[in-house]
Write a protein that holds these residues in place. Structure first.
Motif, PDB file in Angstrom:
ATOM      1  N   VAL A  43      48.515  42.246  40.542  1.00  0.00           N
ATOM      2  CA  VAL A  43      47.520  42.905  39.686  1.00  0.00           C
ATOM      3  C   VAL A  43      48.182  43.986  38.846  1.00  0.00           C
ATOM      4  N   TYR A  44      48.781  44.987  39.506  1.00  0.00           N
ATOM      5  CA  TYR A  44      49.411  46.084  38.773  1.00  0.00           C
ATOM      6  C   TYR A  44      50.592  45.589  37.938  1.00  0.00           C
ATOM      7  N   CYS A  45      51.450  44.774  38.511  1.00  0.00           N
ATOM      8  CA  CYS A  45      52.651  44.341  37.785  1.00  0.00           C
ATOM      9  C   CYS A  45      52.318  43.517  36.540  1.00  0.00           C
ATOM     10  N   PRO A  46      51.453  42.502  36.602  1.00  0.00           N
ATOM     11  CA  PRO A  46      51.098  41.813  35.358  1.00  0.00           C
ATOM     12  C   PRO A  46      50.317  42.695  34.394  1.00  0.00           C
ATOM     13  N   THR A  47      49.498  43.611  34.927  1.00  0.00           N
ATOM     14  CA  THR A  47      48.775  44.535  34.053  1.00  0.00           C
ATOM     15  C   THR A  47      49.748  45.405  33.282  1.00  0.00           C
ATOM     16  N   MET A  48      50.771  45.928  33.961  1.00  0.00           N
ATOM     17  CA  MET A  48      51.757  46.769  33.289  1.00  0.00           C
ATOM     18  C   MET A  48      52.646  45.943  32.357  1.00  0.00           C
ATOM     19  N   THR A  49      52.919  44.692  32.728  1.00  0.00           N
ATOM     20  CA  THR A  49      53.678  43.809  31.837  1.00  0.00           C
ATOM     21  C   THR A  49      52.939  43.634  30.518  1.00  0.00           C
ATOM     22  N   ALA A  50      51.622  43.485  30.598  1.00  0.00           N
ATOM     23  CA  ALA A  50      50.822  43.406  29.374  1.00  0.00           C
ATOM     24  C   ALA A  50      50.786  44.745  28.656  1.00  0.00           C
ATOM     25  N   ALA A  51      50.637  45.826  29.427  1.00  0.00           N
ATOM     26  CA  ALA A  51      50.479  47.156  28.827  1.00  0.00           C
ATOM     27  C   ALA A  51      51.712  47.590  28.044  1.00  0.00           C
ATOM     28  N   VAL A  52      52.923  47.235  28.508  1.00  0.00           N
ATOM     29  CA  VAL A  52      54.135  47.646  27.790  1.00  0.00           C
ATOM     30  C   VAL A  52      54.227  46.973  26.429  1.00  0.00           C
ATOM     31  N   ALA A  53      53.400  45.957  26.202  1.00  0.00           N
ATOM     32  CA  ALA A  53      53.364  45.263  24.915  1.00  0.00           C
ATOM     33  C   ALA A  53      52.051  45.498  24.177  1.00  0.00           C
ATOM     34  N   GLY A  54      51.238  46.432  24.667  1.00  0.00           N
ATOM     35  CA  GLY A  54      49.989  46.741  23.985  1.00  0.00           C
ATOM     36  C   GLY A  54      48.950  45.648  24.069  1.00  0.00           C
ATOM     37  N   VAL A  55      48.997  44.836  25.115  1.00  0.00           N
ATOM     38  CA  VAL A  55      48.070  43.722  25.284  1.00  0.00           C
ATOM     39  C   VAL A  55      47.086  44.043  26.405  1.00  0.00           C
ATOM     40  N   ASP A  56      45.830  43.724  26.196  1.00  0.00           N
ATOM     41  CA  ASP A  56      44.774  43.953  27.176  1.00  0.00           C
ATOM     42  C   ASP A  56      44.743  42.791  28.163  1.00  0.00           C
ATOM     43  N   LEU A  57      44.646  43.110  29.440  1.00  0.00           N
ATOM     44  CA  LEU A  57      44.587  42.090  30.486  1.00  0.00           C
ATOM     45  C   LEU A  57      43.234  42.176  31.178  1.00  0.00           C
ATOM     46  N   ALA A  58      42.492  41.077  31.154  1.00  0.00           N
ATOM     47  CA  ALA A  58      41.194  41.009  31.822  1.00  0.00           C
ATOM     48  C   ALA A  58      41.365  40.351  33.182  1.00  0.00           C
ATOM     49  N   LEU A  59      40.755  40.949  34.211  1.00  0.00           N
ATOM     50  CA  LEU A  59      40.845  40.448  35.584  1.00  0.00           C
ATOM     51  C   LEU A  59      39.452  40.178  36.139  1.00  0.00           C
ATOM     52  N   PRO A  60      39.333  39.250  37.091  1.00  0.00           N
ATOM     53  CA  PRO A  60      38.025  39.027  37.724  1.00  0.00           C
ATOM     54  C   PRO A  60      37.546  40.286  38.441  1.00  0.00           C
ATOM     55  N   PRO A  61      36.255  40.404  38.690  1.00  0.00           N
ATOM     56  CA  PRO A  61      35.750  41.555  39.459  1.00  0.00           C
ATOM     57  C   PRO A  61      36.506  41.697  40.780  1.00  0.00           C
ATOM     58  N   ARG A  62      36.804  42.935  41.142  1.00  0.00           N
ATOM     59  CA  ARG A  62      37.612  43.201  42.328  1.00  0.00           C
ATOM     60  C   ARG A  62      37.049  42.535  43.580  1.00  0.00           C
ATOM     61  N   ASP A  63      35.726  42.520  43.739  1.00  0.00           N
ATOM     62  CA  ASP A  63      35.144  41.997  44.978  1.00  0.00           C
ATOM     63  C   ASP A  63      35.215  40.477  45.071  1.00  0.00           C
ATOM     64  N   THR A  64      35.690  39.793  44.020  1.00  0.00           N
ATOM     65  CA  THR A  64      35.857  38.336  44.097  1.00  0.00           C
ATOM     66  C   THR A  64      37.243  37.924  44.558  1.00  0.00           C
ATOM     67  N   LEU A  65      38.161  38.889  44.646  1.00  0.00           N
ATOM     68  CA  LEU A  65      39.563  38.558  44.897  1.00  0.00           C
ATOM     69  C   LEU A  65      39.948  38.574  46.374  1.00  0.00           C
ATOM     70  N   GLY A  66      39.044  38.997  47.255  1.00  0.00           N
ATOM     71  CA  GLY A  66      39.374  39.044  48.665  1.00  0.00           C
ATOM     72  C   GLY A  66      40.339  40.179  48.975  1.00  0.00           C
ATOM     73  N   ARG A  67      40.777  40.218  50.229  1.00  0.00           N
ATOM     74  CA  ARG A  67      41.692  41.269  50.651  1.00  0.00           C
ATOM     75  C   ARG A  67      42.332  40.876  51.973  1.00  0.00           C
ATOM     76  N   PHE A  68      43.661  40.773  51.987  1.00  0.00           N
ATOM     77  CA  PHE A  68      44.432  40.456  53.187  1.00  0.00           C
ATOM     78  C   PHE A  68      43.936  39.131  53.770  1.00  0.00           C
ATOM     79  N   PHE A  69      43.440  39.119  55.011  1.00  0.00           N
ATOM     80  CA  PHE A  69      43.007  37.868  55.627  1.00  0.00           C
ATOM     81  C   PHE A  69      41.605  37.439  55.193  1.00  0.00           C
ATOM     82  N   GLN A  70      40.904  38.248  54.391  1.00  0.00           N
ATOM     83  CA  GLN A  70      39.605  37.877  53.849  1.00  0.00           C
ATOM     84  C   GLN A  70      39.803  37.142  52.528  1.00  0.00           C
ATOM     85  N   PRO A  71      39.513  35.848  52.469  1.00  0.00           N
ATOM     86  CA  PRO A  71      39.789  35.097  51.237  1.00  0.00           C
ATOM     87  C   PRO A  71      38.940  35.580  50.071  1.00  0.00           C
ATOM     88  N   GLY A  72      39.455  35.374  48.882  1.00  0.00           N
ATOM     89  CA  GLY A  72      38.664  35.605  47.691  1.00  0.00           C
ATOM     90  C   GLY A  72      37.607  34.529  47.529  1.00  0.00           C
TER      91      GLY A  72
END
Length: 551
Positions: free
Chosen positions: A52-81
């Motif tokens: 999340v952060y790394c691709p977001t910053m990869t886009a940001a260093v080039a002035g490109v906006d990165l859209a991501l799904p809502p946080r609660d759809t992505l899951g967390r650790f052993f809880q699947p998205g």
């Protein structure tokens, strides 16, 4: 995550006022916040910072906006998205281009993809969103990646921890005996299999068979035009094992369908989100890369957890970002840390390598430093040489995170995106459009050096020791234990980050871009804020988001 939230909505609105080095800049223009001219939608591999952060910053260093799904759809650790919810988001998000992780869309993330619970039917229902997207956006770039399942289970699950090593050995032995004819190994194969419960092996094979079928589907969708470009990454692989056998079958399918120019297969996984974001950013520039090594040639060295020479992995990663490896003059220089032929020669090799990097950056060459030797950490001796001899702020990128392929891909993505932005900065962009990408670039460089070296080599080791001294599992903390370590990490990592900035970035001039014959720069002034936490209930990774001011 503050940075992610801001960048999903658009670029940061609080650009610092820059001083004299920026010709014609005023306070009024510096605080403007233009909307990014391009928007890429990303379905990430999971919600960890690397995806999340790394691709977001990869886009940001080039002035490109990165859209991501809502946080609660992505899951967390052993809880699947929620793959179905992500599929609905994919159909509704407004974007110009798309990067899609099949592991998230089909199964709910990387960890979920390693279990047999998600069915093939549900996976197919979710990935149908890619077909629907192509029908709705016939001319859009839709780049996709999926993983060839790694040999090991996910560590940290107390019910399966005791079988991790045995299952890896069994998967390697099975390939050697059944696929490669090593009958002399059959007694050992039988003995190892007897130590693993049937239910564990059955679930493991069920997941592998399902994932392999979906991988085949992705290759076929490249052939029929549904997918513009595909990466199949081998997650923590080896020269032999079930993953090798699956890769060979997929490579045969790629050849049979004649789609080799639009499909890459290489060791890696976590870097691919950022890599494909960079591919879209650099589209049309056709970057070339010259490779130089600290020690032996990458043709002679294979990184741990990989199955091909590192030089070949470089060529495949470079191809996936839209570039070409060349001899002689190139757009970017990949400076790659490899082992020395003689360990007694190591200090001299590293010093020479750092001097070479310093010479290239001083001459204005775009330099990417790849540090792939050690799994899950930087080569501290290399970093110490770079700190002593190189203006770190002058680098295009650096990474020493996790596997060789991960380190390579993250550095390559950052460096390529930044190079493409600087190349295009002569096209008339105003100063505010240069400022935010420049700040993001410095923040991302600072993040990489602190996280890959000091966090991984010093603080993480201390955190593991502290957890074990309390009888806690550092790879599976309770909520209360995580709260303790959130504070523990914050108290130690924040001062380290500020001090690192002071020692190696403060006062340095950062190239923001070019306007005609004028190179616009800004001075790195201060760390204004740092966000730190453990993203999952374990000590394996950390969220580190430094925010800088320019002067």
């Amino acid at each position: 995550m503050r940075r992610r939230t801001v960048l999903t909505a658009g670029l940061t609105a609080g650009a610092a006022v820059l001083a004299a080095p920026l010709v014609g800049l005023t306070s009024q223009t510096a605080t403007a916040a233009p909307r990014a001219s391009r928007r890429i939608a990303l379905v990430p591999l999971d919600d960890r910072p690397v995806n999340v952060y790394c691709p977001t910053m990869t886009a940001a260093v080039a002035g490109v906006d990165l859209a991501l799904p809502p946080r609660d759809t992505l899951g967390r650790f052993f809880q699947p998205g929620d793959g179905a919810a992500v599929a609905r988001w994919l159909g509704s998000v407004g974007a110009d281009e798309y990067v899609i992780s099949v592991s998230m869309l089909a199964y709910g993330g990387l960890i979920a993809s390693r279990t047999g619970k998600p069915t093939l039917e549900s996976a197919r229902a979710n990935i149908a969103a890619i077909r629907a997207l192509r029908a709705a956006r016939p001319g859009a770039q839709i780049v996709v990646h999926d993983t060839i399942q790694r040999l090991a289970l996910t560590p940290g699950n107390p019910d399966l921890e005791q079988y991790v090593a045995a299952l890896v050995e069994w998967a390697k032995l099975y390939d050697q005996v059944e696929n490669l004819g090593r009958e002399d190994l059959r007694p050992r194969l039988t003995a190892v299999r007897a130590t693993i419960p049937d239910a564990v092996v059955d679930d493991y094979l069920k997941a592998r068979a399902r994932n392999h079928e979906v991988n085949r589907q992705m290759v076929e969708w490249v052939a029929d035009g549904t997918i513009s470009h595909l990466v199949l990454s081998e997650d923590d692989t080896a020269p032999v094992g079930l993953a090798r056998a699956e890769r060979v079958e997929l490579e045969k399918l790629v050849e049979q369908l004649g789609v080799g120019r639009r499909v890459e297969v290489f060791p890696g996984a976590d870097e691919v989100d950022a890599l494909l974001v960079a591919r879209l950013i650099a589209a049309g520039t056709s970057p070339t890369y010259r490779v130089e090594y600290a020690g032996i040639s990458g043709e002679q060295w294979t990184a741990e957890l990989e199955g091909i020479p590192f030089a070949e992995n470089i060529r495949r990663h470079v191809k996936s970002v839209g570039g070409t490896v060349v001899d002689g003059r190139a757009d970017l220089v990949l400076m790659v840390n490899t082992p020395s032929a003689d360990k007694d020669q190591r200090p001299a090799d590293l010093a020479a390598f750092a001097r070479r990097v310093a010479g290239l950056t001083s001459a204005g060459e775009p330099v990417v430093v790849v540090d792939p030797i050690f799994v899950n950490r930087a080569d501290h001796d290399l970093v110490a040489e770079l700190e002593q001899r190189v203006d770190l702020a002058a680098l295009l990128s650096y990474s020493g995170w996790n596997t060789g392929g991960n380190a390579l891909g993250l550095a390559l993505a950052h460096g390529t995106a930044r190079w493409a932005f600087l190349k295009r900065s002569t096209s008339g962009m105003g100063v505010p459009s240069l400022t935010d990408p420049g700040r993001a670039h410095a923040e991302y460089l600072l993040y990489r050096f602190v996280k890959d070296d000091h966090w991984k080599n010093v603080l993480q080791k201390a955190a593991y020791a502290e957890a074990r001294s309390k009888g806690w599992n550092p790879l599976n903390l309770t909520a209360a234990q995580k709260a303790v370590f959130d504070s523990w990490v914050q108290d130690r990592l924040a001062p380290v980050t500020r001090q690192y900035f002071t020692d190696h970035f403060a006062g340095h001039h950062l190239v923001l871009g070019h306007r005609g014959a004028t190179t616009r720069t800004a001075r790195l002034a201060a760390v204004s804020d740092i966000h730190i936490e453990l993203p999952w209930d374990r000590l394996f990774e950390v969220t580190l988001e430094p925010h800088l001011t320019l002067a």
